[in-house]
Motif scaffolding. Sequence first.
Motif, short mmCIF file in Angstrom:
data_model
loop_
_atom_site.label_atom_id
_atom_site.label_comp_id
_atom_site.label_asym_id
_atom_site.label_seq_id
_atom_site.Cartn_x
_atom_site.Cartn_y
_atom_site.Cartn_z
N VAL A 109 -10.68 -3.95 2.67
CA VAL A 109 -8.94 -3.64 1.86
C VAL A 109 -7.97 -3.42 3.04
O VAL A 109 -7.52 -2.24 3.57
CB VAL A 109 -8.68 -2.46 1.50
N LEU A 110 -7.31 -4.31 3.26
CA LEU A 110 -5.70 -3.91 4.50
C LEU A 110 -4.69 -4.91 4.05
O LEU A 110 -4.69 -5.64 3.45
CB LEU A 110 -6.40 -6.35 5.62
N VAL A 111 -3.80 -3.94 4.43
CA VAL A 111 -2.31 -4.09 3.47
C VAL A 111 -1.54 -4.63 5.50
O VAL A 111 -2.11 -4.44 6.04
CB VAL A 111 -1.37 -3.39 3.91
N THR A 112 -1.24 -5.70 5.35
CA THR A 112 -0.23 -6.76 5.94
C THR A 112 1.30 -7.14 5.29
O THR A 112 0.99 -8.30 4.47
CB THR A 112 -1.53 -7.78 6.82
N HIS A 113 1.73 -7.68 6.19
CA HIS A 113 2.99 -8.28 6.21
C HIS A 113 3.32 -9.79 7.02
O HIS A 113 3.68 -10.73 6.68
CB HIS A 113 4.46 -7.70 6.47
N PHE B 279 -10.84 -7.73 1.80
CA PHE B 279 -9.69 -8.39 1.15
C PHE B 279 -8.32 -7.68 1.76
O PHE B 279 -8.26 -6.70 2.25
CB PHE B 279 -9.81 -7.51 -0.82
N SER B 280 -6.89 -8.94 1.39
CA SER B 280 -5.99 -8.16 1.91
C SER B 280 -4.98 -7.88 1.16
O SER B 280 -5.02 -8.99 -0.15
CB SER B 280 -5.75 -9.47 2.96
N LEU B 281 -4.02 -7.34 1.42
CA LEU B 281 -2.93 -7.08 0.56
C LEU B 281 -1.33 -7.62 1.09
O LEU B 281 -1.46 -6.71 2.10
CB LEU B 281 -2.30 -5.48 -0.46
N LEU B 282 -0.67 -8.75 0.66
CA LEU B 282 0.18 -9.74 1.05
C LEU B 282 1.28 -9.62 0.67
O LEU B 282 1.41 -10.22 -0.78
CB LEU B 282 -0.33 -10.66 1.66
N GLY B 283 2.62 -9.50 1.57
CA GLY B 283 3.82 -9.31 1.18
C GLY B 283 4.66 -8.71 1.82
O GLY B 283 4.42 -7.40 2.55
N PRO B 284 5.70 -9.06 1.58
CA PRO B 284 7.17 -8.03 2.52
C PRO B 284 7.20 -7.00 1.95
O PRO B 284 6.92 -6.31 1.47
CB PRO B 284 8.14 -8.98 1.67
N SER B 285 7.42 -6.31 3.24
CA SER B 285 8.49 -4.64 3.07
C SER B 285 9.04 -4.59 1.93
O SER B 285 9.58 -5.20 1.28
CB SER B 285 9.09 -3.95 4.43
N GLY B 286 8.40 -3.47 0.52
CA GLY B 286 8.77 -3.04 -0.24
C GLY B 286 8.39 -4.03 -1.51
O GLY B 286 8.29 -3.32 -2.57
N CYS B 287 6.99 -3.85 -1.29
CA CYS B 287 6.77 -5.01 -2.30
C CYS B 287 5.69 -4.25 -3.25
O CYS B 287 5.32 -4.90 -3.87
CB CYS B 287 5.94 -6.29 -2.28
N LEU C 195 -0.53 0.79 -3.17
CA LEU C 195 -1.39 0.22 -3.90
C LEU C 195 -3.04 1.07 -2.90
O LEU C 195 -3.66 1.49 -3.11
CB LEU C 195 -1.34 -0.94 -4.04
N LEU C 196 -1.93 0.92 -1.69
CA LEU C 196 -3.47 1.27 -1.25
C LEU C 196 -3.73 2.58 -0.77
O LEU C 196 -4.88 3.00 -1.24
CB LEU C 196 -3.16 0.79 0.49
N ARG C 197 -2.24 3.14 -0.86
CA ARG C 197 -2.74 4.60 -0.28
C ARG C 197 -2.87 5.55 -1.78
O ARG C 197 -3.90 5.87 -2.02
CB ARG C 197 -1.13 4.79 -0.42
N ALA C 198 -2.56 4.95 -3.47
CA ALA C 198 -3.39 4.86 -4.74
C ALA C 198 -5.20 5.01 -4.23
O ALA C 198 -5.81 5.79 -5.05
CB ALA C 198 -2.84 4.40 -5.90
N ILE C 199 -5.80 3.91 -4.18
CA ILE C 199 -6.52 3.61 -3.73
C ILE C 199 -7.16 4.79 -3.10
O ILE C 199 -8.51 5.90 -3.61
CB ILE C 199 -7.71 2.37 -3.39
#
Length: 359
Positions: free
Chosen positions: A191-195, A35-43, A48-52
């Motif tokens: 769970v991946l965070v990426t821009h 699962f990926s969380l995708l968005g520009p910087s500051g979104c 959210l990842l750190r909250a998980i």
Amino acid sequence: MSSTPLIQMQDVHKYYGAYHALRGITAEIAEGEFFSLLGPSGCGKTTLLRAIAGFEEISSGAILLNGADMAGVPPNRRPTNMVFQSYAIFPHLSVEQNVGFGLRRSALSVGEKTRAIGEALEMVGLGHLGGRAAHALSGGQRQRVALARALILKPKVLLLDEPLSALDRKMREDMQVELMKLQREVGITFVLVTHDQEEALVMSDRIAVMFEGEIAQLADPEVLYRRPATKRVADFIGVMNFLPATASGRSVEAAGLGVADLAADQMPAGPVTGACTVGLRPETLSILHDGEASKAREASAQIEEVVYYGDMTYYDVRLDGMDTTMRISMRNMVGRDVLDVGARTRVAWDPRAMVVFPD
């Protein structure tokens, strides 16, 4: 991949003083999913990842892992582990010592720890480098050490905070494939965070696109790319040509192209009446060379710019009667010449490639 929700986010909000970082995030992540969380910087994706992970306390709502509410549960008590963007490798330790760092207080025997470290290193393809000093590793090797150190603790969820951003393009592409293979082999939820839009499209089972602390669209990569729900998502995911249009029911008239009848799924936001915008991906349009016939519809145009990439050529063309240009990508093939700036041409288009967005 199991359909059981391993992670449940229920109306999650996060405030930093007056700043509203997460705004009602609700989503589920299945066991075994990439699962990926995708968005520009500051979104808000890293928040959210750190909250998980438990490194950020949420202001309201709930995060459930394996059905248990994580409110008040510290990071070391959660079935998660995190690979940080900086990798956080200890330079004064060897590769083996870095990987086994999390086992130092476990009840395992020395032999069991040694065996677990060896298995983790083999898993990431570094079994031959256990004795090497960490400071002597390349960027890609450090990234693998960080993965092995996280995986040795056998978490249910591996959280990845832009782990490939420091690598060069070739290494990043290679590591994308390696991470996909690794995730399938170990069966752990990633769970991946990426821009990086391409990175998310290549690696993910599903992607949540975020803007200003909200999920704008959550879908699999093909749906996100072919049927983006909003003009903003369409513009963020890859390249999209936008044309002014007018809609009446399923009938849409796009400037420079003409009238077409579209299917319901080509209007992701629902039926549109009146002024709207039509989106077309560059690869769904084609330059027709002299004498080349097309089963699709055609429009006349002039080539305004040509960018040659070896395997591909990108054309910016101006449709007759239009002020703005459209981008068209064409694969370079034997017998297909690259056209010059200023040349007149015909553009083939297919109504089935259109997506309509309300203005």
